[in-house]
Design an enzyme around this catalytic site. Structure first.
Site, PDB file in Angstrom:
ATOM      1  N   HIS A 133       0.834  -1.205   0.000  1.00 50.89           N
ATOM      2  CA  HIS A 133       0.000   0.000   0.000  1.00 50.89           C
ATOM      3  C   HIS A 133       0.870   1.257   0.000  1.00 50.89           C
ATOM      4  O   HIS A 133       0.652   2.177  -0.798  1.00 50.89           O
ATOM      5  CB  HIS A 133      -0.900  -0.052   1.243  1.00 50.89           C
ATOM      6  CG  HIS A 133      -1.776   1.130   1.438  1.00 50.89           C
ATOM      7  ND1 HIS A 133      -3.113   1.120   1.121  1.00 50.89           N
ATOM      8  CD2 HIS A 133      -1.523   2.361   1.938  1.00 50.89           C
ATOM      9  CE1 HIS A 133      -3.644   2.305   1.423  1.00 50.89           C
ATOM     10  NE2 HIS A 133      -2.695   3.068   1.920  1.00 50.89           N
ATOM     11  N   GLU A 134       1.861   1.304   0.875  1.00 49.50           N
ATOM     12  CA  GLU A 134       2.702   2.495   0.989  1.00 49.50           C
ATOM     13  C   GLU A 134       3.650   2.632  -0.203  1.00 49.50           C
ATOM     14  O   GLU A 134       3.912   3.747  -0.656  1.00 49.50           O
ATOM     15  CB  GLU A 134       3.475   2.500   2.307  1.00 49.50           C
ATOM     16  CG  GLU A 134       2.615   2.422   3.562  1.00 49.50           C
ATOM     17  CD  GLU A 134       1.544   3.497   3.723  1.00 49.50           C
ATOM     18  OE1 GLU A 134       1.471   4.446   2.915  1.00 49.50           O
ATOM     19  OE2 GLU A 134       0.751   3.377   4.665  1.00 49.50           O
ATOM     20  N   ILE A 135       4.168   1.531  -0.722  1.00 52.24           N
ATOM     21  CA  ILE A 135       5.026   1.608  -1.915  1.00 52.24           C
ATOM     22  C   ILE A 135       4.200   2.076  -3.115  1.00 52.24           C
ATOM     23  O   ILE A 135       4.680   2.885  -3.915  1.00 52.24           O
ATOM     24  CB  ILE A 135       5.752   0.266  -2.172  1.00 52.24           C
ATOM     25  CG1 ILE A 135       6.808   0.033  -1.071  1.00 52.24           C
ATOM     26  CG2 ILE A 135       6.408   0.247  -3.562  1.00 52.24           C
ATOM     27  CD1 ILE A 135       7.420  -1.354  -1.052  1.00 52.24           C
TER      28      ILE A 135
END
Length: 163
Positions: A133-135
């Site tokens: 999600h963060e990448i």
């Protein structure tokens, strides 16, 4: 350390790719501290520098407050499992909205620490979800782009009503 303002959807910054970090200095450590405080205040379990308007490839994830936050600088997925899992996701830039997203169940991520050391970590379950999600966010892919068009439109309408 400071709590910084979080950029809200649909700010165009959330669709921009973050730049690779090349300086591992006090400014980076300060950014990581600010990200950690901002994430905790939101509250959330993950945050990227773009969430606060800084287009650098830095993310902080904290699944367990006692274990503390983990910082990933310049993270990239180098392997992902064929097996997938569905998990509820949301964003501190779109508070109050969540939907199930299907992603690979396990990943291996190569990243750097705040001091510049290169490491690899394998993750599954919630940590694998958070890393992907963060990448995605660092690559300018806001999480709702992983939804079907219908679910995305519904999520945006629900968010507009909340705002």
């Amino acid at each position: 350390m400071a709590i910084r303002p979080i950029i809200r959807f649909p700010n165009p910054t959330l669709g921009m790719s973050a730049k690779t970090v090349s300086r591992f200095d006090e400014d980076l450590r300060s950014l990581v501290d600010d990200l950690t405080e901002t994430m905790r205040a939101a509250p959330g379990i993950g945050i990227t520098a773009p969430h606060i308007g800084v287009l650098q490839r830095v993310t902080v994830i904290e699944l367990d407050r006692q274990a503390g936050p983990q910082c990933f600088v310049n993270p990239q997925i180098v392997w992902q499992s064929e097996a997938t899992a569905r998990h509820s996701e949301g964003s501190i830039s779109m508070p109050g909205i969540s939907e199930e997203v299907e992603r690979p169940d396990s990943v291996r991520v190569r990243y750097q620490t705040v001091s510049g050391e290169t490491l690899e970590e394998e993750a599954s379950g919630l940590m694998a979800v958070c890393l992907q999600h963060e990448i995605d966010q660092l690559d300018g892919i806001f999480w709702i782009r992983r939804l079907s068009r219908l679910k995305r439109e519904r999520a945006v309408k629900r968010f507009e009503k909340l705002a």
